[in-house]
Design a protein around this motif. Structure first.
Motif, PDB file in Angstrom:
ATOM      1  N   ASP A 237      -4.905   0.455  -8.631  1.00 52.56           N
ATOM      2  CA  ASP A 237      -4.664  -0.934  -9.607  1.00 52.56           C
ATOM      3  C   ASP A 237      -4.944  -0.147 -10.881  1.00 52.56           C
ATOM      4  O   ASP A 237      -4.287  -0.774 -11.509  1.00 52.56           O
ATOM      5  CB  ASP A 237      -5.412  -1.817  -9.879  1.00 52.56           C
ATOM      6  CG  ASP A 237      -4.830  -3.401  -7.930  1.00 52.56           C
ATOM      7  OD1 ASP A 237      -3.715  -3.203  -7.581  1.00 52.56           O
ATOM      8  OD2 ASP A 237      -5.958  -3.961  -7.183  1.00 52.56           O
TER       9      ASP A 237
ATOM     10  N   TYR B  14       0.584  -1.226  -0.059  1.00 52.17           N
ATOM     11  CA  TYR B  14      -0.023  -0.393  -0.377  1.00 52.17           C
ATOM     12  C   TYR B  14       0.608   1.435   0.044  1.00 52.17           C
ATOM     13  O   TYR B  14       2.096   0.876   0.165  1.00 52.17           O
ATOM     14  CB  TYR B  14      -1.039  -0.031   0.895  1.00 52.17           C
ATOM     15  CG  TYR B  14      -1.904  -1.685   1.028  1.00 52.17           C
ATOM     16  CD1 TYR B  14      -2.980  -0.772   0.166  1.00 52.17           C
ATOM     17  CD2 TYR B  14      -1.394  -2.463   1.824  1.00 52.17           C
ATOM     18  CE1 TYR B  14      -3.635  -3.130   0.405  1.00 52.17           C
ATOM     19  CE2 TYR B  14      -2.215  -3.510   1.565  1.00 52.17           C
ATOM     20  CZ  TYR B  14      -3.062  -3.208   1.034  1.00 52.17           C
ATOM     21  OH  TYR B  14      -4.103  -5.622   0.888  1.00 52.17           O
TER      22      TYR B  14
ATOM     23  N   GLU C  35      -9.151  -7.277   2.996  1.00 55.69           N
ATOM     24  CA  GLU C  35      -7.928  -6.305   2.311  1.00 55.69           C
ATOM     25  C   GLU C  35      -9.612  -5.823   1.076  1.00 55.69           C
ATOM     26  O   GLU C  35     -10.483  -7.078   1.134  1.00 55.69           O
ATOM     27  CB  GLU C  35      -7.061  -6.712   0.684  1.00 55.69           C
ATOM     28  CG  GLU C  35      -7.434  -5.971  -0.364  1.00 55.69           C
ATOM     29  CD  GLU C  35      -6.117  -6.387  -1.042  1.00 55.69           C
ATOM     30  OE1 GLU C  35      -5.117  -5.312  -0.945  1.00 55.69           O
ATOM     31  OE2 GLU C  35      -5.899  -7.380  -1.591  1.00 55.69           O
TER      32      GLU C  35
ATOM     33  N   ARG D 268     -11.877  -3.880  -2.305  1.00 54.82           N
ATOM     34  CA  ARG D 268     -11.623  -3.867  -3.714  1.00 54.82           C
ATOM     35  C   ARG D 268     -12.975  -2.400  -4.035  1.00 54.82           C
ATOM     36  O   ARG D 268     -14.128  -3.141  -3.472  1.00 54.82           O
ATOM     37  CB  ARG D 268     -12.096  -4.897  -5.038  1.00 54.82           C
ATOM     38  CG  ARG D 268     -11.959  -4.510  -5.964  1.00 54.82           C
ATOM     39  CD  ARG D 268     -11.733  -5.631  -6.750  1.00 54.82           C
ATOM     40  NE  ARG D 268     -12.430  -5.311  -7.978  1.00 54.82           N
ATOM     41  CZ  ARG D 268     -11.916  -4.927  -8.914  1.00 54.82           C
ATOM     42  NH1 ARG D 268     -10.885  -5.010  -9.461  1.00 54.82           N
ATOM     43  NH2 ARG D 268     -12.096  -4.782 -10.462  1.00 54.82           N
TER      44      ARG D 268
ATOM     45  N   ARG E  65      -7.132  -0.578  -4.101  1.00 56.72           N
ATOM     46  CA  ARG E  65      -7.846  -1.876  -2.662  1.00 56.72           C
ATOM     47  C   ARG E  65      -6.807  -1.163  -1.695  1.00 56.72           C
ATOM     48  O   ARG E  65      -6.479  -0.302  -1.554  1.00 56.72           O
ATOM     49  CB  ARG E  65      -6.263  -2.982  -3.039  1.00 56.72           C
ATOM     50  CG  ARG E  65      -6.963  -3.975  -4.597  1.00 56.72           C
ATOM     51  CD  ARG E  65      -5.939  -4.479  -4.751  1.00 56.72           C
ATOM     52  NE  ARG E  65      -4.590  -3.991  -4.809  1.00 56.72           N
ATOM     53  CZ  ARG E  65      -4.197  -4.436  -4.397  1.00 56.72           C
ATOM     54  NH1 ARG E  65      -3.224  -5.506  -3.296  1.00 56.72           N
ATOM     55  NH2 ARG E  65      -2.182  -4.499  -4.769  1.00 56.72           N
TER      56      ARG E  65
END
Length: 148
Positions: free
Chosen positions: A87, A10, A111, A113, A97
């Motif tokens: 992404d 990250y 995690e 999305r 993300r």
């Protein structure tokens, strides 16, 4: 099995405080709260990086897709660190993300999305609008390849 994300995956970070009400009857973070954390991580970054009220732009980001992978429980009272990475930046969308971390460990507890699709602010039924320049400038530094 998929790759379990680590802190190194990250780019941008934010710490959030957990609240008593965030836990469910089983004593761990309620599933809906994970999605609130994802939304907050993305939009707080956009506000801070652009200096704008993103709700007032000619094109606004609406959430078109979300998902979450759970790796271990989170809960009150420890704070949660949110890690953010991008992404993909498309013509009309941005794919984020968000990693959630609690405690000193390097592995993500979850995690998410999160996909924003930009639409015309005056006619949200028009799903294709360019990502505003201010938003594009705020998210390009978060691209995965930009962090490596």
């Amino acid at each position: 099995m998929t790759h379990r994300p680590t802190r190194a995956d990250y780019v941008a970070w934010r710490t959030v405080t957990t609240r008593w009400r965030d836990d469910d009857a089983y004593g761990h973070l309620n599933n809906a709260t994970y999605y609130e954390l994802f939304d907050t991580a993305v939009n707080a970054h956009l506000y801070e990086a652009t200096g704008l009220d993103v709700r007032a732009l000619p094109q606004i980001g609406v959430v078109a897709e979300t998902s979450c992978r759970y790796y271990r429980e989170l809960g009150f009272p420890a704070p949660i660190e949110t890690g953010l990475v991008v992404d993909k930046v498309g013509t009309s969308s941005v794919v984020y993300r968000i990693g959630l971390f609690q405690g000193a460990g390097d592995d993500a507890a979850a995690e998410g999305r999160f996909v924003h699709v930009y639409v015309d602010n005056t006619d949200p039924a028009r799903p294709v609008a360019p990502v505003p320049d201010a938003i594009r400038a705020a998210v390009l530094p978060l691209l995965r390849h930009a962090a490596e």
